[in-house]
Design a protein around this motif. Structure first.
Motif, PDB file in Angstrom:
ATOM      1  N   UNK A 106       0.818  -1.210   0.000  1.00 38.92           N
ATOM      2  CA  UNK A 106       0.000   0.000   0.000  1.00 38.92           C
ATOM      3  C   UNK A 106       0.851   1.258   0.000  1.00 38.92           C
ATOM      4  N   UNK A 107       0.180   2.372  -0.331  1.00 35.45           N
ATOM      5  CA  UNK A 107       0.861   3.666  -0.331  1.00 35.45           C
ATOM      6  C   UNK A 107       1.435   3.967   1.043  1.00 35.45           C
ATOM      7  N   UNK A 108       0.770   3.477   2.079  1.00 38.38           N
ATOM      8  CA  UNK A 108       1.197   3.775   3.447  1.00 38.38           C
ATOM      9  C   UNK A 108       2.608   3.241   3.706  1.00 38.38           C
ATOM     10  N   UNK A 109       2.869   2.005   3.320  1.00 39.91           N
ATOM     11  CA  UNK A 109       4.221   1.472   3.533  1.00 39.91           C
ATOM     12  C   UNK A 109       5.220   2.163   2.604  1.00 39.91           C
ATOM     13  N   UNK A 110       4.766   2.487   1.390  1.00 42.12           N
ATOM     14  CA  UNK A 110       5.668   3.180   0.456  1.00 42.12           C
ATOM     15  C   UNK A 110       6.115   4.513   1.060  1.00 42.12           C
ATOM     16  N   UNK A 111       5.178   5.234   1.678  1.00 42.24           N
ATOM     17  CA  UNK A 111       5.519   6.515   2.304  1.00 42.24           C
ATOM     18  C   UNK A 111       6.435   6.312   3.502  1.00 42.24           C
ATOM     19  N   UNK A 112       6.119   5.306   4.290  1.00 43.93           N
ATOM     20  CA  UNK A 112       6.970   5.015   5.445  1.00 43.93           C
ATOM     21  C   UNK A 112       8.393   4.707   4.979  1.00 43.93           C
ATOM     22  N   UNK A 113       8.499   3.877   3.955  1.00 40.30           N
ATOM     23  CA  UNK A 113       9.823   3.529   3.420  1.00 40.30           C
ATOM     24  C   UNK A 113      10.584   4.778   2.982  1.00 40.30           C
ATOM     25  N   UNK A 124      14.493  16.345  10.681  1.00 40.73           N
ATOM     26  CA  UNK A 124      13.161  16.936  10.521  1.00 40.73           C
ATOM     27  C   UNK A 124      12.579  16.726   9.117  1.00 40.73           C
ATOM     28  N   UNK A 125      11.262  16.571   9.081  1.00 38.93           N
ATOM     29  CA  UNK A 125      10.547  16.502   7.807  1.00 38.93           C
ATOM     30  C   UNK A 125       9.461  17.578   7.840  1.00 38.93           C
ATOM     31  N   UNK A 126       9.437  18.401   6.824  1.00 40.42           N
ATOM     32  CA  UNK A 126       8.442  19.485   6.768  1.00 40.42           C
ATOM     33  C   UNK A 126       7.175  18.979   6.076  1.00 40.42           C
ATOM     34  N   UNK A 132      -2.581  14.649   6.048  1.00 39.81           N
ATOM     35  CA  UNK A 132      -3.071  13.305   6.365  1.00 39.81           C
ATOM     36  C   UNK A 132      -2.483  12.870   7.708  1.00 39.81           C
ATOM     37  N   UNK A 133      -3.309  12.233   8.524  1.00 36.97           N
ATOM     38  CA  UNK A 133      -2.950  11.884   9.908  1.00 36.97           C
ATOM     39  C   UNK A 133      -1.636  11.113  10.023  1.00 36.97           C
ATOM     40  N   UNK A 134      -1.307  10.347   9.014  1.00 41.00           N
ATOM     41  CA  UNK A 134      -0.203   9.399   9.129  1.00 41.00           C
ATOM     42  C   UNK A 134       1.184  10.011   8.895  1.00 41.00           C
ATOM     43  N   UNK A 135       1.261  11.092   8.118  1.00 41.37           N
ATOM     44  CA  UNK A 135       2.603  11.654   7.822  1.00 41.37           C
ATOM     45  C   UNK A 135       3.397  11.977   9.095  1.00 41.37           C
ATOM     46  N   UNK A 139       7.005  10.011  10.666  1.00 43.92           N
ATOM     47  CA  UNK A 139       8.276  10.693  10.961  1.00 43.92           C
ATOM     48  C   UNK A 139       8.679  10.385  12.397  1.00 43.92           C
ATOM     49  N   UNK A 140       7.682  10.377  13.299  1.00 42.33           N
ATOM     50  CA  UNK A 140       7.992  10.067  14.703  1.00 42.33           C
ATOM     51  C   UNK A 140       8.485   8.628  14.854  1.00 42.33           C
ATOM     52  N   UNK A 141       7.938   7.721  14.073  1.00 44.77           N
ATOM     53  CA  UNK A 141       8.356   6.319  14.166  1.00 44.77           C
ATOM     54  C   UNK A 141       9.855   6.186  13.905  1.00 44.77           C
TER      55      UNK A 141
END
Ligand code: GLU
Length: 404
Positions: A106-113, A124-126, A132-135, A139-141
């Protein structure tokens, strides 16, 4: 039977730092109420109400019958990575080799990767907000710090000058999500180009989330940063997914395209975290991408609903809703309702309290803007039928009348 706690557990600092996904939580609330026999109207999770196209399902069934049920290459089969490269060429005029692409769950894992590959602890990530709640949680993960940059209502397009003001020596990446979840904003050429300039000047990655790419309206054009600014291509981590465009949410197929070195890093990471995405879903995705499965009727229907829901929301006292140009969310401003009292005298102090009120009073589930760092708003997904939209809006109107 539900599990009952038997002892106290000490969890990792990372897990204690992150908050649960409010989009998923609200959808679960809706499902739990429905399971109790309550007639719920859910505008919660952004999930197409359309079924996955039949030929795509058939391709998956054929894959099962052919025994395509084993591990694949951890980054996905070459056939799918080539199909994604061909799509990028066809739709965006972009040249990516198959080994510049990783397929994920899913896009979610792609973004996490993407985040994990370029951002380390203390960095830091701006992220323009509302977002979206997950971004921020992703970054915190990885131990990083999400830095939010408010984009101004009503168009919610981030101003590169505001982003520039937040860049520090610790900044590693900027997230660009257009069409945007939750606002429906489609970023302008000027804004995207301004971000590309910043990325080049400060050597930052741009995590480009284009999962709503196929959903723009009123002739609004979606610009893909690496196509608009080929000079910034090396800094773009381009994320897409089958979920929204092909109504394939449950199949979990997403991808990231980017420079070879970053992609190899992601390959190493994914090889330890999940291994390959589902083999059968990969075959279904190949079919969807290569056989020209036509999803434009879905987009036309979203457009019809978009106009309807926004028009009707604006007739409800206290709701003020701009017309979104993309995705399938309405994001009305409800600040006029804050401070009012529910029939039980509780004060509606924020969007969370208002969302809660609508669940209890009207059995209508929406996601509070606070969850997206967009206070004073609610998010309604209109990826649901026109009949549900009308039923939900009628209930919202009635519940609003009870606020004093
Ligand atoms: N992305 C969708 C949403 O925003 C699905 C739920 C989720 O994963 O957040 O509602």
């Amino acid at each position: 039977m539900d599990g009952a706690p038997t002892r106290t557990h000490r969890l990792s600092d990372m897990v204690m730092r992150i908050t649960a996904s409010m989009t998923i939580r609200m959808e679960e609330r809706a499902k739990a109420l429905a399971a109790q026999g309550v007639r719920v109207v859910a505008f919660a999770a952004g999930e197409p109400d359309f079924d996955t196209p039949e030929p795509v399902k058939e391709a998956a069934i054929a894959a099962i019958r052919q025994g395509f049920t084993k591990y694949t290459a951890s980054s996905g089969i070459r056939e799918l990575r080539e199909a994604i490269a061909a799509k990028l060429k066809r739709d965006q005029g972009l040249e990516y080799a198959w080994n510049e692409i990783v397929v994920s769950n899913g896009g979610k894992q792609a973004l996490y990767n993407a985040v994990a590959a370029v951002c380390g602890p203390e960095e830091e990530v701006i992220i323009p907000s509302p977002c979206w709640v997950t971004f921020p949680e992703q970054v915190k993960v990885v131990g990083g710090t999400p830095v939010l940059v408010p984009a101004r209502a009503p168009d919610f397009v981030p101003d590169p000058a505001d982003v520039a003001a937040k860049i520090t020596p610790l900044t590693r990446a900027i997230v660009m999500n257009s069409p945007n979840n939750p606002t429906g904003a489609v970023y302008t050429k000027e804004a995207l180009s301004g971000i590309a300039d910043l990325a080049l000047r400060h050597n930052l990655y741009i995590i480009v989330d284009e999962i709503y790419q196929s959903m723009t309206y009123d002739g609004t054009r979606h610009y893909s940063i690496p196509a608009l600014r080929p000079d910034a291509r090396e800094l773009c981590l381009l994320v897409n997914s089958m979920s929204k465009a092909f109504a394939m949410t449950g199949w979990r197929v997403g991808s990231v395209a980017g420079p070879r070195e970053v992609i190899e890093g992601i390959d190493r990471l994914q090889g330890h975290v999940t291994g390959n995405p589902n083999s059968i879903a990969q075959k279904a995705a190949v079919f969807a991408l290569t056989e020209n499965v036509d999803c434009t009727p879905m987009v036309r229907e979203y457009d019809r609903r978009r106009k309807h829901i926004v028009g009707e929301l604006n007739k409800i006292p206290g709701f003020k809703c701009a017309m979104p140009k993309g995705a399938f969310y309405a994001f009305p401003d409800i600040t006029a309702l804050l401070g009012k009292k529910a029939p039980d005298r509780t004060v509606i102090k924020d969007s969370m309290a208002l969302a809660e009120y609508f669940i209890n009073e009207a059995h209508v589930v929406m996601v509070p803007g606070d969850a997206f760092f967009g206070p004073g708003h609610l998010r309604l997904s209109y990826a649901t039928s026109m009949a549900e939209i009308d039923e939900g809006l009628a209930r919202i109107r009635k519940a609003v009348e009870k606020l004093a």
